[in-house]
Write an enzyme that holds these catalytic residues in place. Structure first.
Site, short mmCIF file in Angstrom:
data_model
loop_
_atom_site.label_atom_id
_atom_site.label_comp_id
_atom_site.label_asym_id
_atom_site.label_seq_id
_atom_site.Cartn_x
_atom_site.Cartn_y
_atom_site.Cartn_z
N HIS A 109 0.90 -1.53 -0.02
CA HIS A 109 0.09 -0.15 0.25
C HIS A 109 0.73 1.45 0.35
CE1 HIS A 109 -3.54 2.47 0.40
NE2 HIS A 109 -4.13 2.42 1.66
N HIS A 142 -1.97 -1.92 -10.07
CA HIS A 142 -2.90 -1.29 -9.16
C HIS A 142 -4.70 -1.62 -9.06
CE1 HIS A 142 -5.15 1.53 -7.09
NE2 HIS A 142 -4.39 2.02 -6.83
N ASP A 191 3.03 5.86 -6.85
CA ASP A 191 4.12 5.57 -6.14
C ASP A 191 5.52 5.22 -7.21
OD1 ASP A 191 3.35 6.01 -3.91
OD2 ASP A 191 2.04 3.87 -2.95
N1 CMC Z 1 5.44 -6.41 -10.19
C1 CMC Z 1 5.10 -7.98 -11.19
N2 CMC Z 1 3.71 -8.46 -10.99
C2 CMC Z 1 2.98 -8.10 -10.90
C3 CMC Z 1 2.57 -6.69 -10.33
C4 CMC Z 1 3.81 -6.50 -9.93
N3 CMC Z 1 4.08 -4.82 -9.61
N4 CMC Z 1 1.27 -6.44 -9.73
C5 CMC Z 1 0.34 -7.30 -10.32
N5 CMC Z 1 1.51 -8.73 -10.76
C6 CMC Z 1 0.95 -9.43 -11.55
C7 CMC Z 1 0.62 -10.62 -10.44
O1 CMC Z 1 1.41 -11.50 -10.00
C8 CMC Z 1 -0.60 -11.76 -10.77
O2 CMC Z 1 -0.23 -12.55 -11.95
P1 CMC Z 1 -0.42 -13.81 -12.07
O3 CMC Z 1 -2.09 -13.31 -12.63
O4 CMC Z 1 0.14 -14.44 -12.95
O5 CMC Z 1 -0.54 -14.19 -11.21
C9 CMC Z 1 -1.50 -10.47 -11.89
O6 CMC Z 1 -0.19 -9.24 -11.82
C10 CMC Z 1 -2.42 -10.24 -10.95
O7 CMC Z 1 -2.06 -8.97 -9.53
P2 CMC Z 1 -2.66 -9.33 -8.22
O8 CMC Z 1 -1.89 -9.59 -6.96
O9 CMC Z 1 -4.16 -10.34 -8.06
O10 CMC Z 1 -3.36 -7.77 -8.58
P3 CMC Z 1 -3.69 -6.85 -7.32
O11 CMC Z 1 -5.59 -6.27 -7.66
O12 CMC Z 1 -4.13 -8.15 -6.14
O13 CMC Z 1 -2.77 -6.24 -7.08
C11 CMC Z 1 -1.28 -4.54 -5.92
C12 CMC Z 1 -2.56 -4.80 -6.75
C13 CMC Z 1 -0.87 -2.87 -5.35
C14 CMC Z 1 -1.27 -4.74 -4.54
C15 CMC Z 1 -0.56 -5.04 -6.91
O14 CMC Z 1 -0.29 -4.55 -8.19
C16 CMC Z 1 1.35 -5.05 -6.39
O15 CMC Z 1 2.02 -5.29 -5.47
N6 CMC Z 1 1.93 -3.41 -6.95
C17 CMC Z 1 3.56 -2.99 -6.44
C18 CMC Z 1 2.53 -2.87 -5.16
C19 CMC Z 1 2.57 -1.27 -5.19
O16 CMC Z 1 3.04 -0.68 -6.16
N7 CMC Z 1 1.48 -0.87 -4.64
C20 CMC Z 1 1.01 0.64 -4.58
C21 CMC Z 1 0.21 0.46 -5.14
S1 CMC Z 1 -0.84 2.46 -5.22
C22 CMC Z 1 -0.65 3.16 -3.96
C23 CMC Z 1 -1.86 2.73 -3.08
O17 CMC Z 1 -3.14 2.80 -3.23
O18 CMC Z 1 -1.22 2.60 -2.07
#
Ligand code: CMC
Length: 443
Positions: free
Chosen positions: A281, A320, A376
């Site tokens: 987050h 995201h 971010d």
């Molecule tokens: N790097 C690599 N792969 C990713 C990433 C990433 N940053 N984000 C998502 N994926 C992949 C994930 O592994 C999955 O792949 P597969 O379908 O093969 O399993 C697919 O994309 C879908 O991802 P998810 O984890 O199901 O997506 P989510 O909606 O649960 O997660 C997130 C959203 C923001 C937690 C995630 O994108 C992430 O961990 N990003 C990096 C951390 C980050 O930058 N966070 C800040 C968010 S914006 C500020 C805030 O709101 O706090």
């Protein structure tokens, strides 16, 4: 056919009934579930049951498709990359408004008149000081305490200074705590930073605006007056505006969930700060900087990207839950970064970030998963250029997000639909085991 009964009418604007027909193949029964505002009520699904089984539940870890409230604070269309506070597009607010005006908009639901704005700014400015015992409390932390840990403990401690804040049904009292929290967050955040630096805490300068005062509390040393460059103050205001609210994200959900127990707003906001602390987050911008440092140079970007694709790494600052094409805040931040670098010189890590973005946006792995830079990805580079170390980045997120948390908290405590948050579970453990006393088991 059994029709579920719901409190809402299930009728659209034209008066036509909108329902979802469900057939339970276990019993052959059919149900018409009212659809209101594009949603069905989980309680209606709970009415679908058999003689032996309890009502159906909806399994949704992480609330991927569950609306937990009705809200008029922030609108997001993730596909179209739209973000609006109280109906106003983020691009216009970032260009033409100030953080305190945006905070007023979020908290009150409409833009202030000139008089309302002046009195709001006066109130916030007047309440920037904290009780001296909070200062002593903060000084008790270890020399290397993480500033977010200090911030969350200090905001929690504030509740003990304002026990009247527990009267959450009193509108004037609520307003007082909202003002105090928005006003004191920069003071606490700056002091957490000064603590880690071993520098004396700087008291607020009430001649300065919200962002300018924060910069002064961060960096003032022996000079009479600390006047930051106007371009840096404006860039910080823009960052504050971009971070002010983001509807039902992890920390806002924490504020609402904890707030639903009718605890005081300091405790509820502390829950939000704790949620924001996590690297998925608000902690992501800190993680981005650490990632860029680890990569070290542009030529090592392809190797890092391979690691991400193999699941060994995560590209922090990308992806995201809601934005699936682009995060509108990331576009504005890129512009703010250029403005800041004009004053401070270019952050050397920018080249690595740009190369990461270039390669990732062309790579099938990221394209098919609709992963693009989020707010971010570039914010950390700006903070670093402002001489703010990575441990402070999330504090710079928490300060402006406080107005959003409070707007959501105010909405929650006045919403007759709200109940104490209490999700269901699907129990997967053993049942009706016979307990043997330790003296028997350990024979
Ligand atoms: N790097 C690599 N792969 C990713 C990433 C990433 N940053 N984000 C998502 N994926 C992949 C994930 O592994 C999955 O792949 P597969 O379908 O093969 O399993 C697919 O994309 C879908 O991802 P998810 O984890 O199901 O997506 P989510 O909606 O649960 O997660 C997130 C959203 C923001 C937690 C995630 O994108 C992430 O961990 N990003 C990096 C951390 C980050 O930058 N966070 C800040 C968010 S914006 C500020 C805030 O709101 O706090």
């Amino acid at each position: 056919m059994t029709e579920t009964t719901a409190t809402a009418s299930g009728r659209d604007d034209t008066g036509a009934s909108q329902t979802l027909s469900v057939r339970d193949n276990r019993t052959g029964q059919e149900y018409d579930v009212p659809i209101v505002d594009g949603a069905i009520r989980a309680a209606d699904i709970g009415k679908i049951k058999t003689e032996d089984e309890p009502g159906l539940a909806v399994y949704d870890p992480g609330f991927v498709n569950t609306a937990s409230c009705r809200s008029a604070v922030t609108f997001i269309d993730g596909e179209a990359g739209i973000l609006e506070y109280r109906g106003y597009p983020i691009e216009q607010l970032a260009e033409k408004s100030s953080y305190l005006e945006v905070a007023y908009l979020l908290v009150h639901g409409e833009l202030p008149t000139k008089d309302q704005y002046d009195s709001w700014v006066h109130e916030i400015t007047y309440h920037t000081f904290v009780h001296e015992n909070i200062r002593t409390f903060m000084q008790g932390f270890r020399y290397d305490a993480h500033p977010m840990g200090m911030l969350l403990a200090s905001v929690g401690a504030l509740s003990t200074f304002y026990p009247e804040s527990r009267s959450i049904s009193d509108a004037d009292n609520r307003h007082m705590q909202v003002v105090r929290l928005i006003a004191k967050m920069p003071t606490l955040g700056a002091w957490a930073f000064r603590h880690a630096q071993g520098k004396p805490y700087v008291y607020p300068d009430n001649d300065l605006g919200y962002a300018a005062n924060f910069l002064a509390m961060l960096f003032k040393m022996s000079e009479q007056k600390f006047n930051a460059d106007e371009r840096l103050i404006r860039a910080l205001e823009v960052l504050f505006i971009l971070h002010a609210d983001h509807e039902q994200n992890c920390s806002t959900n924490a504020v609402r969930s904890v707030g639903s127990s009718e605890v005081d707003p300091y405790s509820a906001v502390t829950a939000g700060i704790a949620a924001l602390y996590g690297p998925l987050h608000g902690g992501a911008n800190e993680a981005v900087l650490r990632m860029l440092r680890r990569i070290g140079s542009e030529d090592r970007v392809p190797e890092f990207i391979e690691g991400v694709k193999n699941g060994k790494e995560r590209l922090m600052g990308f992806g995201h839950r809601v934005y699936k094409n682009y995060d509108p805040r990331a576009k504005i931040i890129k512009q703010a970064a250029d403005d800041v670098f004009e004053v401070t010189g270019v952050n050397p890590a920018l080249k690595i970030a740009l190369e990461l973005e270039r390669i990732a946006l062309e790579d099938e792995y990221f394209v098919t998963r609709k992963l693009s830079p989020n707010v971010d990805f570039y914010s950390g580079l700006i903070y670093e250029a402002l001489q703010v170390p990575p441990g402070m980045f999330t504090v710079l997120f928490a300060i402006p997000r406080t107005s959003g948390w409070l707007a959501q908290w105010l909405e929650l405590v006045q919403d007759p639909d709200q109940k104490i948050a209490r999700p269901k579970q699907i129990y997967t453990g053993p049942r009706t085991l016979d307990f043997m006393a330790p003296s028997e088991r350990w024979k």
